[in-house]
Design an enzyme around this catalytic site. Sequence first.
Site, short mmCIF file in Angstrom:
data_model
loop_
_atom_site.label_atom_id
_atom_site.label_comp_id
_atom_site.label_asym_id
_atom_site.label_seq_id
_atom_site.Cartn_x
_atom_site.Cartn_y
_atom_site.Cartn_z
N TYR A 42 55.07 -5.45 5.20
CA TYR A 42 56.94 -5.73 4.68
C TYR A 42 57.43 -7.17 4.25
O TYR A 42 58.60 -7.51 3.73
CB TYR A 42 57.15 -5.90 6.35
CG TYR A 42 56.78 -7.12 7.04
CD1 TYR A 42 57.42 -8.19 6.72
CD2 TYR A 42 56.16 -7.16 7.76
CE1 TYR A 42 56.14 -9.41 7.53
CE2 TYR A 42 55.09 -7.43 8.71
CZ TYR A 42 55.66 -9.56 8.72
OH TYR A 42 55.21 -10.29 8.81
N GLY A 43 55.91 -7.94 3.44
CA GLY A 43 56.50 -9.54 3.13
C GLY A 43 55.84 -9.36 1.92
O GLY A 43 56.39 -8.32 0.57
N THR A 44 55.17 -10.18 1.34
CA THR A 44 54.74 -11.21 0.33
C THR A 44 53.51 -10.18 -0.32
O THR A 44 53.64 -9.99 -1.25
CB THR A 44 54.74 -12.51 0.19
OG1 THR A 44 53.10 -12.94 1.07
CG2 THR A 44 55.39 -13.92 0.74
N LEU A 45 52.98 -9.45 0.64
CA LEU A 45 52.49 -8.14 -0.26
C LEU A 45 53.21 -7.27 -0.81
O LEU A 45 52.30 -6.45 -1.48
CB LEU A 45 51.32 -8.19 1.20
CG LEU A 45 50.09 -9.31 1.55
CD1 LEU A 45 49.83 -8.74 2.72
CD2 LEU A 45 49.41 -9.68 0.52
N GLU A 105 46.31 -13.55 6.44
CA GLU A 105 47.54 -13.58 7.63
C GLU A 105 47.17 -14.42 8.92
O GLU A 105 47.48 -14.91 10.03
CB GLU A 105 47.32 -12.72 8.80
CG GLU A 105 48.09 -11.09 7.02
CD GLU A 105 49.73 -11.54 6.48
OE1 GLU A 105 49.88 -13.32 6.77
OE2 GLU A 105 49.79 -11.02 5.20
#
Length: 162
Positions: free
Chosen positions: A7-10, A82
């Site tokens: 949901y983010g920087t990936l 992570e």
Amino acid sequence: MTRVFVYGTLKKGQPNYHRLFESANGKAEFLASARTSQKYPLVIAGEYNIPFLLNIPGQGHRVHGEIYKVDDKMLKFLDDFECVPTMYQRTRVKLKVTEWAGTTEGEDRPDAGSVTEAFLYSTTTYQPGWPSLPCHESYDSNEDPEIPYVSRQERGGGGSPE
């Protein structure tokens, strides 16, 4: 193979998306766009403006992201990336498919609106003020120049995950 929701920087177009496709990290295949079935607070926090999904079900928004099918090597890479279990924890959640693109050998192709499961990385180890921060439905590192994402390379000493 394991399904992981990012949901983010990936996500596609974000600063760490390339890590999903570096062969040294393992294998990943895009399957679908989806939203969390439950609401969660997705906040941008810390000195590096990292997106954190706080493990507080029922608060925030149904978060938009992407589902990938990953092999064991990529799953281990993602756990390390992570900082599981100290920074993030990998938990299984239900997701509502918005658009399925992947191939699923031996499985039915889920329709838009159907529910599937995947792991996501959320955190229970956050600062006391983070639940009060603005919540987002979706993350885009290019969206707000007032809160620029600071990549690991720009941090110098390694810093926090993502």
